[in-house]
Design a protein around this motif. Structure first.
Motif, mmCIF file in Angstrom:
data_model
loop_
_atom_site.group_PDB
_atom_site.id
_atom_site.type_symbol
_atom_site.label_atom_id
_atom_site.label_comp_id
_atom_site.label_asym_id
_atom_site.label_seq_id
_atom_site.Cartn_x
_atom_site.Cartn_y
_atom_site.Cartn_z
ATOM 1 N N GLY A 45 -8.209 -59.281 6.614
ATOM 2 C CA GLY A 45 -7.495 -58.174 7.222
ATOM 3 C C GLY A 45 -7.196 -58.866 8.664
ATOM 4 N N LYS A 46 -8.088 -59.669 9.389
ATOM 5 C CA LYS A 46 -7.701 -59.938 10.571
ATOM 6 C C LYS A 46 -6.517 -60.828 10.861
ATOM 7 C CE LYS A 46 -11.220 -57.861 12.590
ATOM 8 N NZ LYS A 46 -11.102 -56.615 13.475
ATOM 9 N N GLU A 47 -5.778 -60.947 12.041
ATOM 10 C CA GLU A 47 -4.800 -61.951 12.216
ATOM 11 C C GLU A 47 -5.260 -63.328 11.976
ATOM 12 O OE1 GLU A 47 -2.323 -63.432 15.962
ATOM 13 O OE2 GLU A 47 -2.109 -61.287 15.594
ATOM 14 N N ALA A 48 -4.286 -64.222 11.075
ATOM 15 C CA ALA A 48 -4.565 -65.457 11.024
ATOM 16 C C ALA A 48 -3.946 -66.391 11.877
ATOM 17 C CB ALA A 48 -3.999 -65.934 9.548
ATOM 18 N N SER A 49 -4.703 -66.673 13.104
ATOM 19 C CA SER A 49 -4.168 -67.488 14.271
ATOM 20 C C SER A 49 -5.447 -68.099 14.688
ATOM 21 C CB SER A 49 -3.690 -66.603 15.219
ATOM 22 O OG SER A 49 -2.288 -65.900 14.951
ATOM 23 N N PHE A 50 -5.295 -69.332 14.421
ATOM 24 C CA PHE A 50 -6.614 -70.087 14.841
ATOM 25 C C PHE A 50 -6.156 -71.689 14.899
ATOM 26 C CE2 PHE A 50 -6.808 -68.702 10.564
ATOM 27 C CZ PHE A 50 -6.842 -70.228 9.901
ATOM 28 N N VAL A 51 -6.985 -72.611 15.337
ATOM 29 C CA VAL A 51 -6.737 -73.812 15.549
ATOM 30 C C VAL A 51 -7.840 -74.753 14.550
ATOM 31 C CG1 VAL A 51 -6.968 -76.076 17.148
ATOM 32 C CG2 VAL A 51 -6.132 -73.770 17.928
ATOM 33 N N PHE A 52 -7.374 -75.633 13.771
ATOM 34 C CA PHE A 52 -8.272 -76.321 12.876
ATOM 35 C C PHE A 52 -8.502 -77.778 13.666
ATOM 36 C CE2 PHE A 52 -5.325 -74.333 9.779
ATOM 37 C CZ PHE A 52 -6.177 -73.941 8.947
ATOM 38 N N LEU A 53 -9.755 -77.936 13.915
ATOM 39 C CA LEU A 53 -10.285 -79.060 14.468
ATOM 40 C C LEU A 53 -11.360 -79.615 13.439
ATOM 41 C CD1 LEU A 53 -11.433 -77.099 17.640
ATOM 42 C CD2 LEU A 53 -9.551 -78.633 17.453
ATOM 43 N N ASP A 54 -11.437 -81.095 13.954
ATOM 44 C CA ASP A 54 -12.537 -81.866 13.110
ATOM 45 C C ASP A 54 -13.850 -81.855 13.925
ATOM 46 O OD1 ASP A 54 -13.713 -83.593 11.205
ATOM 47 O OD2 ASP A 54 -12.921 -85.407 12.353
ATOM 48 N N ALA A 55 -14.614 -80.783 13.662
ATOM 49 C CA ALA A 55 -15.737 -80.553 14.188
ATOM 50 C C ALA A 55 -16.812 -79.596 12.992
ATOM 51 C CB ALA A 55 -15.764 -79.724 15.486
ATOM 52 N N SER A 56 -18.103 -79.829 13.285
ATOM 53 C CA SER A 56 -18.981 -79.164 12.478
ATOM 54 C C SER A 56 -19.229 -77.581 12.845
ATOM 55 C CB SER A 56 -20.246 -79.791 12.353
ATOM 56 O OG SER A 56 -20.924 -80.067 13.496
ATOM 57 N N CYS A 57 -19.098 -77.293 14.128
ATOM 58 C CA CYS A 57 -19.161 -76.002 14.488
ATOM 59 C C CYS A 57 -18.396 -76.046 15.895
ATOM 60 C CB CYS A 57 -20.776 -75.836 15.151
ATOM 61 S SG CYS A 57 -21.508 -76.866 16.241
ATOM 62 N N SER A 58 -18.354 -74.668 16.565
ATOM 63 C CA SER A 58 -17.298 -73.991 17.385
ATOM 64 C C SER A 58 -18.037 -74.959 18.884
ATOM 65 C CB SER A 58 -17.591 -72.826 17.883
ATOM 66 O OG SER A 58 -18.710 -72.299 17.932
ATOM 67 N N ALA A 59 -19.447 -75.052 19.154
ATOM 68 C CA ALA A 59 -20.224 -75.897 20.137
ATOM 69 C C ALA A 59 -19.741 -77.388 20.052
ATOM 70 C CB ALA A 59 -21.489 -75.627 20.127
ATOM 71 N N GLU A 60 -19.563 -77.917 19.007
ATOM 72 C CA GLU A 60 -19.354 -79.277 18.894
ATOM 73 C C GLU A 60 -17.836 -79.344 19.242
ATOM 74 O OE1 GLU A 60 -18.439 -83.089 15.756
ATOM 75 O OE2 GLU A 60 -19.600 -81.106 15.142
ATOM 76 N N ALA A 61 -16.812 -78.567 18.771
ATOM 77 C CA ALA A 61 -15.472 -78.605 19.195
ATOM 78 C C ALA A 61 -15.274 -78.535 20.809
ATOM 79 C CB ALA A 61 -14.706 -77.544 18.562
ATOM 80 N N ILE A 62 -16.181 -77.833 21.232
ATOM 81 C CA ILE A 62 -15.830 -77.541 22.951
ATOM 82 C C ILE A 62 -16.755 -78.808 23.532
ATOM 83 C CG2 ILE A 62 -16.792 -76.313 24.823
ATOM 84 C CD1 ILE A 62 -16.926 -73.933 22.942
ATOM 85 N N ALA A 63 -17.797 -79.149 23.065
ATOM 86 C CA ALA A 63 -18.460 -80.564 23.678
ATOM 87 C C ALA A 63 -17.767 -81.895 23.435
ATOM 88 C CB ALA A 63 -19.925 -80.414 23.256
ATOM 89 N N ARG A 64 -17.009 -82.126 22.241
ATOM 90 C CA ARG A 64 -16.608 -83.268 22.027
ATOM 91 C C ARG A 64 -15.027 -83.340 22.112
ATOM 92 N NH1 ARG A 64 -20.790 -85.136 17.410
ATOM 93 N NH2 ARG A 64 -22.585 -85.361 19.049
ATOM 94 N N MET A 65 -14.333 -82.111 22.289
ATOM 95 C CA MET A 65 -12.781 -82.137 22.266
ATOM 96 C C MET A 65 -12.297 -83.118 21.361
ATOM 97 S SD MET A 65 -11.552 -80.251 24.657
ATOM 98 C CE MET A 65 -9.926 -80.973 24.792
ATOM 99 N N PRO A 66 -12.202 -82.741 20.141
ATOM 100 C CA PRO A 66 -11.465 -83.467 19.016
ATOM 101 C C PRO A 66 -10.112 -83.536 19.335
ATOM 102 C CG PRO A 66 -12.628 -81.803 17.973
ATOM 103 C CD PRO A 66 -12.945 -81.277 19.548
ATOM 104 N N LYS A 67 -9.884 -84.878 19.080
ATOM 105 C CA LYS A 67 -8.001 -85.249 19.279
ATOM 106 C C LYS A 67 -7.184 -84.650 18.303
ATOM 107 C CE LYS A 67 -9.061 -87.841 22.707
ATOM 108 N NZ LYS A 67 -9.447 -87.331 24.152
ATOM 109 N N SER A 68 -7.552 -84.424 17.034
ATOM 110 C CA SER A 68 -6.609 -83.984 16.047
ATOM 111 C C SER A 68 -6.920 -82.709 15.869
ATOM 112 C CB SER A 68 -6.961 -84.854 14.656
ATOM 113 O OG SER A 68 -6.363 -84.065 13.428
ATOM 114 N N ARG A 69 -5.777 -81.736 15.994
ATOM 115 C CA ARG A 69 -5.613 -80.388 15.930
ATOM 116 C C ARG A 69 -4.510 -79.947 15.491
ATOM 117 N NH1 ARG A 69 -6.803 -79.171 22.400
ATOM 118 N NH2 ARG A 69 -6.194 -81.349 22.855
ATOM 119 N N GLU A 70 -4.494 -78.658 14.691
ATOM 120 C CA GLU A 70 -3.363 -78.167 14.069
ATOM 121 C C GLU A 70 -3.551 -76.716 14.435
ATOM 122 O OE1 GLU A 70 -2.245 -81.077 10.282
ATOM 123 O OE2 GLU A 70 -3.036 -78.994 9.902
ATOM 124 N N LEU A 71 -2.395 -76.046 14.483
ATOM 125 C CA LEU A 71 -2.438 -74.518 14.864
ATOM 126 C C LEU A 71 -1.988 -73.834 13.659
ATOM 127 C CD1 LEU A 71 -2.376 -72.445 16.897
ATOM 128 C CD2 LEU A 71 -0.164 -73.043 17.310
#
Length: 83
Positions: A45-71
């Motif tokens: 029921g929540k709005e479906a707005s987010f970014v797909f990243l190649d990371a195992s968790c949100s902390a990894e996504a922040i620490a390693r800045m994945p190059k591949s992203r989809e919105l």
């Protein structure tokens, strides 16, 4: 993502918890887990707005800045411009 990455780098946030909590700075306070580690997002029921990243968790996504992203914005998938 770049803003929260730079913030964490500048403030020396390196633990999984501090990186995960910093995500709220760019999401209007919404984070996947609460302070107690309980899932609070995503929910049905929540709005479906987010970014797909190649990371195992949100902390990894922040620490390693994945190059591949989809919105995903309000349920519509936007492919990266380089494809």
């Amino acid at each position: 993502m770049e803003k929260v990455y730079n913030f964490c780098d500048y403030t020396s946030k390196t633990s999984e918890r501090s990186l995960r909590e910093s995500l709220g700075l760019i999401t209007g306070g919404v984070t996947p887990l609460s302070e107690n580690g309980e899932q609070q997002w995503p929910n049905v029921g929540k709005e479906a707005s987010f970014v797909f990243l190649d990371a195992s968790c949100s902390a990894e996504a922040i620490a390693r800045m994945p190059k591949s992203r989809e919105l995903m914005h309000k349920g519509n998938l936007f492919k990266p411009l380089d494809e």
